[in-house]
Design a protein around this motif. Structure first.
Motif, PDB file in Angstrom:
ATOM      1  N   ALA A  67       0.835  -1.201   0.000  1.00 58.84           N
ATOM      2  CA  ALA A  67       0.000   0.000   0.000  1.00 58.84           C
ATOM      3  C   ALA A  67       0.872   1.253   0.000  1.00 58.84           C
ATOM      4  CB  ALA A  67      -0.924  -0.018   1.211  1.00 58.84           C
ATOM      5  N   SER A  68       1.971   1.194   0.761  1.00 59.62           N
ATOM      6  CA  SER A  68       2.878   2.339   0.781  1.00 59.62           C
ATOM      7  C   SER A  68       3.505   2.557  -0.584  1.00 59.62           C
ATOM      8  CB  SER A  68       3.985   2.109   1.804  1.00 59.62           C
ATOM      9  OG  SER A  68       3.510   2.423   3.074  1.00 59.62           O
ATOM     10  N   LEU A  96      -1.022   4.182 -17.647  1.00 59.58           N
ATOM     11  CA  LEU A  96      -0.268   4.126 -16.402  1.00 59.58           C
ATOM     12  C   LEU A  96       0.917   3.185 -16.600  1.00 59.58           C
ATOM     13  CD1 LEU A  96      -3.308   3.749 -13.997  1.00 59.58           C
ATOM     14  CD2 LEU A  96      -2.090   5.843 -14.571  1.00 59.58           C
ATOM     15  N   GLU A  97       2.069   3.578 -16.029  1.00 57.44           N
ATOM     16  CA  GLU A  97       3.261   2.790 -16.325  1.00 57.44           C
ATOM     17  C   GLU A  97       3.596   1.740 -15.289  1.00 57.44           C
ATOM     18  OE1 GLU A  97       6.342   5.523 -17.227  1.00 57.44           O
ATOM     19  OE2 GLU A  97       5.449   6.002 -19.169  1.00 57.44           O
ATOM     20  N   THR A  98       3.243   2.029 -14.038  1.00 62.82           N
ATOM     21  CA  THR A  98       3.658   1.116 -12.973  1.00 62.82           C
ATOM     22  C   THR A  98       2.506   0.221 -12.538  1.00 62.82           C
ATOM     23  OG1 THR A  98       5.057   2.912 -12.253  1.00 62.82           O
ATOM     24  CG2 THR A  98       4.864   1.051 -10.763  1.00 62.82           C
ATOM     25  N   ILE A  99       2.790  -1.075 -12.477  1.00 56.34           N
ATOM     26  CA  ILE A  99       1.811  -2.016 -11.924  1.00 56.34           C
ATOM     27  C   ILE A  99       2.413  -2.580 -10.646  1.00 56.34           C
ATOM     28  CG2 ILE A  99       0.542  -4.158 -12.288  1.00 56.34           C
ATOM     29  CD1 ILE A  99       0.656  -3.666 -15.270  1.00 56.34           C
ATOM     30  N   ILE A 100       1.693  -2.443  -9.548  1.00 54.94           N
ATOM     31  CA  ILE A 100       2.178  -3.009  -8.289  1.00 54.94           C
ATOM     32  C   ILE A 100       1.249  -4.164  -7.915  1.00 54.94           C
ATOM     33  CG2 ILE A 100       2.655  -2.556  -5.861  1.00 54.94           C
ATOM     34  CD1 ILE A 100       3.155   0.348  -6.646  1.00 54.94           C
ATOM     35  N   ASN A 115       2.447   5.780   4.503  1.00 54.12           N
ATOM     36  CA  ASN A 115       2.971   6.982   3.854  1.00 54.12           C
ATOM     37  C   ASN A 115       1.904   8.050   3.590  1.00 54.12           C
ATOM     38  OD1 ASN A 115       5.062   4.862   3.297  1.00 54.12           O
ATOM     39  ND2 ASN A 115       6.105   6.723   2.613  1.00 54.12           N
ATOM     40  N   GLU A 116       0.655   7.708   3.835  1.00 52.50           N
ATOM     41  CA  GLU A 116      -0.386   8.735   3.798  1.00 52.50           C
ATOM     42  C   GLU A 116      -0.658   9.213   5.215  1.00 52.50           C
ATOM     43  OE1 GLU A 116      -3.512   7.594   0.332  1.00 52.50           O
ATOM     44  OE2 GLU A 116      -3.217   6.105   1.901  1.00 52.50           O
ATOM     45  N   TYR A 117      -0.633   8.258   6.145  1.00 52.41           N
ATOM     46  CA  TYR A 117      -0.985   8.526   7.542  1.00 52.41           C
ATOM     47  C   TYR A 117       0.061   9.407   8.201  1.00 52.41           C
ATOM     48  CZ  TYR A 117      -2.203   7.373  12.400  1.00 52.41           C
ATOM     49  OH  TYR A 117      -2.551   7.431  13.720  1.00 52.41           O
ATOM     50  N   ASN A 118       1.319   9.007   8.030  1.00 55.57           N
ATOM     51  CA  ASN A 118       2.399   9.794   8.621  1.00 55.57           C
ATOM     52  C   ASN A 118       3.657   9.633   7.777  1.00 55.57           C
ATOM     53  OD1 ASN A 118       4.185  11.181  10.152  1.00 55.57           O
ATOM     54  ND2 ASN A 118       3.923   9.964  12.019  1.00 55.57           N
ATOM     55  N   PRO A 119       3.743  10.386   6.669  1.00 53.25           N
ATOM     56  CA  PRO A 119       4.863  10.191   5.742  1.00 53.25           C
ATOM     57  C   PRO A 119       6.223  10.510   6.366  1.00 53.25           C
ATOM     58  CG  PRO A 119       3.485  12.048   5.066  1.00 53.25           C
ATOM     59  CD  PRO A 119       2.773  11.373   6.173  1.00 53.25           C
ATOM     60  N   GLU A 120       6.233  11.320   7.426  1.00 52.14           N
ATOM     61  CA  GLU A 120       7.531  11.674   8.007  1.00 52.14           C
ATOM     62  C   GLU A 120       7.925  10.774   9.171  1.00 52.14           C
ATOM     63  OE1 GLU A 120       9.618  13.517   6.403  1.00 52.14           O
ATOM     64  OE2 GLU A 120       7.999  13.793   4.942  1.00 52.14           O
ATOM     65  N   VAL A 160      12.910   5.431   0.919  1.00 52.46           N
ATOM     66  CA  VAL A 160      14.257   5.059   0.468  1.00 52.46           C
ATOM     67  C   VAL A 160      14.215   3.705  -0.240  1.00 52.46           C
ATOM     68  CG1 VAL A 160      16.589   4.486   1.246  1.00 52.46           C
ATOM     69  CG2 VAL A 160      15.333   6.378   2.315  1.00 52.46           C
ATOM     70  N   ILE A 161      13.497   2.760   0.375  1.00 52.10           N
ATOM     71  CA  ILE A 161      13.417   1.402  -0.191  1.00 52.10           C
ATOM     72  C   ILE A 161      12.768   1.443  -1.575  1.00 52.10           C
ATOM     73  CG2 ILE A 161      12.296  -0.856   0.071  1.00 52.10           C
ATOM     74  CD1 ILE A 161      12.604  -0.480   3.115  1.00 52.10           C
ATOM     75  N   TRP A 162      11.682   2.223  -1.671  1.00 52.23           N
ATOM     76  CA  TRP A 162      10.967   2.308  -2.953  1.00 52.23           C
ATOM     77  C   TRP A 162      11.899   2.824  -4.047  1.00 52.23           C
ATOM     78  CZ3 TRP A 162       7.280   0.666  -5.874  1.00 52.23           C
ATOM     79  CH2 TRP A 162       6.827   1.417  -6.949  1.00 52.23           C
TER      80      TRP A 162
END
Lengths: 106, 292, 286, 140
Positions: free
Chosen positions: C19-20, C163-167, C265-270, C279-281
């Motif tokens: 989801a992130s 759309l280019e990315t499929i997750i 990453n929506e709830y608390n991105p920082e 970083v991982i992404w």
């Protein structure tokens, strides 16, 4: 010589189908007589083994080459043992007629 | 014998944790129990114990072998095969079995009128038996990589249970598809392990509905209680499903488990509550004799 | 680019991490291939505009007006699906594999094969792009086929919406659905956690991915629950040429985010987890 | 009459190593020559003794007749025995082979293709007839 091409539809204007086993339609093109035959793929929605069953269809038509976007592992080994050449085109927007034109160009 | 399946809709809720702890507690309190790891895709219950491996059983299915000298290329076997696993080109006399696709149903050998098809065993997985004092106490199913279905291996593992054993604990595969049904269908009672999160609830709901459709009595253990919200508790209350236990979340528990150790071994109170939970289940459901 | 997220073991946080990625990836097609327990829709509440029936196989059904209880089918069935109950032949829907053999050999033609059509596939839009997900009816087989159907739909959707990315949120385990999930993708992310059992499951998952020679990245989730175990996983990866893309701490905020139907990453991105995932992404897509 | 051209042997897997070195105190380094194990011989050993196939199956895999396979296999064993007994280095190379997974990419139209005929080499792209193409592992 006969060539099989996987197609997304049953007209020469249709685009190349990137899937081999589950393509919409097979095009059998004869380079000598310029004849084009469209065969709807009965294995499109097969639960399992669409690839080998599709090899059977095109191989029984006596093709020497087959053109598609990708071939699975089982399909590759079957074509290999049947000595049918595989050609992979990684351009999904390529039209059937364009591929046929390429085959005809000397 | 009474069989209890420990299941969870979602993976990682602590199903194996509950199963190994129940098993350990039963054994420690002197009860006669066997643990069957039916999660054939990722079996890991046996790793918690230091039992001796005393036997392995190869699980196989029969796949066709075609005698080309007898084959007349009539393609009847191909027509009978519902899995596209027979490749045939009569004009050039080519016939091949694609073993990866075969389900071992035997239809092709029935179809062949020329005696050209015989069958040979093909490996699907193994069932391992771990024993203590000459008695099998852990049975583990493990399927080979790339095999279509875990069901035959699970069946073979369940068959290994000695009918004389008192209690069998079945560590069920996750999900609600075939392997899960195969496991819970043989049980007298199903313990559903869930966690108090939206994912946990959604999966629990699916498991409950599935179990209702096959009339299996079940109860719920909420693991990592306190971590999420109350939605799971509310659901369980509303649906009148017995809430068997709540295991509070603690980093300590997670750590003990992560090292491959068993909480019940060091926490007699926890072990005791698991044993009485099982005894209550057997008391309430002991007469629902298992039929297959 | 097609990125599949899998885990040998369930509950490692695969769906939350996926989801992130969907949040970080911008406009994406999100394919939930965890068809046994499709949970992604809970986080993103997609508005589905398309529903299609998925036929997962066939089941044998007896017409008792024709059946003479000769039990021939029972002798032929290899799946122990047919039994006799007080003189009546009974087919267990659970055990039937749909091989058609009984319907073919029945001398009275009393057995018919009916398609299993209780499973569904949905596609729709959500706040980060398009989403495709399947739902397998309980007890159905052939989740691999549904995975294929979902992936196929995702590819079509990607082409249709540019759309280019499929997750792909993959199923747990290493069975057929997992193989269907990863075959032909560009990247595989294996989410594991710092436990003994997760390591052994990850080893099996890596073995499967190897067979496809696809670049694989390992994420060790909840590494701080057992740091020595986490070390052991990293050593195993180093010894087996597997890239560890990152380690994530145990974080209650993931559950909090889930309850609010958000990715971390929506709830608390920082938050620490949010930053690390970013970083991982970037490491995975570069 | 010209000798019959030798049929190319199909190899499914290229060898992992390019050879093996002997070691030990009594090894005479100076006057011991290396053994050249052909890749087809390596393949015959791999199929017969590692994959445990019978000669008929192995011959099928390599696309040669059964007697030919046996000949290749016997030659391979002799060479390996020589290396073991006399402490020779084994170098795996050469032979009349093609790899099963051999694929090409056309530099003009960018398509990928394989060469199932194998008896004669490839001269042009089967699609656009360009003679510019490169050997690749497998299409991506």
């Amino acid at each position: 010589m006969k060539v099989a091409i996987t197609s997304t539809g049953n007209t020469p204007e249709s685009e190349l189908d990137q899937r081999f086993g589950r393509c919409e339609c097979f095009v059998i093109y004869d380079t000598e007589t310029n004849s084009i035959e469209f065969i709807p793929n009965p294995n499109k929605d097969a639960l399992e083994g669409a690839g080998p069953a599709s090899v059977q269809i095109v191989a029984s038509r006596g093709v020497e080459k087959v053109i598609s976007g990708e071939f699975g592992i089982k399909v590759k080994s079957l074509f290999d043992s049947l000595k049918i050449q595989m050609i992979v085109i990684k351009e999904p927007e390529k039209k059937i007629i364009e591929i046929i034109d390429m085959l005809n160009k000397q | 014998m009474f069989r209890i399946a420990v299941a969870s809709g979602k993976g990682g809720t602590g199903k194996t944790f509950v199963a190994v702890n129940i098993f350990q507690s039963l054994i420690k309190s002197g009860l006669d129990a066997v643990l069957v790891d039916c999660d054939a895709e990722a079996p890991n219950a046996a790793a918690f114990f230091t039992k001796k491996l005393t036997g392995t059983i190869a699980v196989t299915q029969l796949v066709p072998v075609i005698d080309e000298s007898k084959c007349v290329y009539c393609a009847k076997c191909h027509e009978y095969c519902n899995y596209n696993s027979i490749f045939i080109l009569p004009p050039v006399k080519i016939i091949k079995v694609i073993v990866d696709l075969c389900h071992g149903c035997g239809a092709c050998s029935v179809a062949c009128n020329y005696g050209a098809i015989s069958e040979k065993p093909d490996s699907l997985g193994t069932v391992s038996l771990f024993s203590e004092k000459d008695r099998v106490s852990i049975i583990e199913s493990r399927m080979d990589i790339g095999v279509m279905s875990a069901v035959p291996v699970i069946k073979a593992a369940i068959k290994q249970i000695d009918p004389g054993t008192g209690i069998a604990i079945l560590d069920s595969p996750p999900g609600t598809s075939c392997p899960f049904i195969e496991t819970v269908a043989t049980a007298d009672f199903v313990i559903l392990v869930t966690e108090p999160t939206p994912f946990g609830l959604s999966d629990l709901r699916q498991s409950v509905e599935t179990l209702r459709s096959i009339d299996k009595p079940s109860g719920v253990i909420i693991n990592r209680a306190g971590l999420g919200n109350n939605a799971v508790r509310d659901y369980v209350d509303r649906q009148e499903i017995p809430l068997l236990m709540e295991i509070p979340f603690s980093k300590k528990t997670a750590e003990i488990y992560s090292e491959g150790k068993i909480l019940a071994g060091t926490d007699p109170a926890f072990a005791g509550s698991l044993v009485s939970m099982v005894q209550n289940i057997i008391k309430d459901h002991g007469n629902s004799s298992y039929k297959r | 680019m097609e990125i599949a997220v899998i885990s040998g073991k369930g509950g490692t946080g695969k769906t939350s991490i996926t989801a992130s990625f969907a949040t970080l990836g911008g406009d994406v097609v999100l394919a939930d291939c965890d068809v046994d327990a499709a949970n992604m829709y809970l986080l993103f509440n997609p508005v589905h505009d398309e529903e299609s029936v998925f036929v997962s196989g066939h089941k044998a059904v007896i017409d008792y007006d024709l059946c003479t209880s000769c039990a021939l089918c029972m002798n032929y069935c290899r799946f122990d699906a047919i039994s006799e109950d007080r003189g009546r032949i009974v087919i267990s829907e659970i055990s039937c594999d749909g091989c058609f053999l009984c319907s073919r050999i029945c001398p009275e033609k009393a057995i018919t094969m009916v398609p299993d059509d209780k499973s569904r596939m949905y596609s729709g839009s959500f706040r980060k792009g398009r989403m495709v997900y399947g739902r397998l009816a309980p007890g159905e087989e052939n989740s691999g086929k549904l995975v294929n159907a979902v992936r196929e739909k995702a590819k079509q959707t990607a082409a249709q919406y540019g759309l280019e990315t499929i997750i792909i949120d993959g199923p747990p385990g290493i069975g057929c659905p997992v193989i269907s999930t990863i075959s032909g993708v560009d990247r595989v992310v294996i989410v594991t956690e710092a436990t003994r059992s997760a390591l052994s499951d990850m080893e099996r998952a890596v073995e499967v991915v190897r067979k496809f020679s696809i670049p694989a990245f390992v994420i060790i989730n909840k590494f701080d629950l057992n740091e020595s175990m986490s070390k052991e996983i990293e050593e195993w990866c180093a010894g087996n040429n597997v890239v560890v893309a990152g380690r994530l701490p145990f974080d209650r905020q993931i559950t909090e985010a889930m309850i609010e139907s958000k990715s971390i990453n929506e709830y608390n991105p920082e938050s620490e987890t949010g930053k690390k995932l970013r970083v991982i992404w970037n490491k995975i897509v570069s | 009459m010209a000798p019959r051209p030798c049929r190319l042997r199909k190899v499914s897997k290229p060898p992992l190593i390019s050879g093996l070195k002997p070691y030990g105190d009594k090894l005479k380094k100076e006057n011991v020559s290396s053994i050249f194990l052909f890749i087809e011989e390596y393949e015959a050993i791999r199929l017969c003794d590692h994959e445990i196939m019978n000669h008929k199956q192995a011959a099928n895999m390599m696309d040669v007749s059964r007697p030919t396979l046996t000949r290749i296999y016997t030659a391979a064993r002799r060479k390996i025995a020589d290396a073991l007994v006399n402490g020779r280095q084994i170098i795996i190379e050469g032979g009349k082979i093609y790899f099963d997974s051999e694929w090409y990419q056309c530099s003009n139209c960018c398509c990928y293709f394989n060469n199932p005929g194998k008896m004669d080499g490839i001269k042009e792209c089967p699609l656009c007839r360009s003679s510019e193409f490169t050997n690749v592992q497998q299409p991506e």
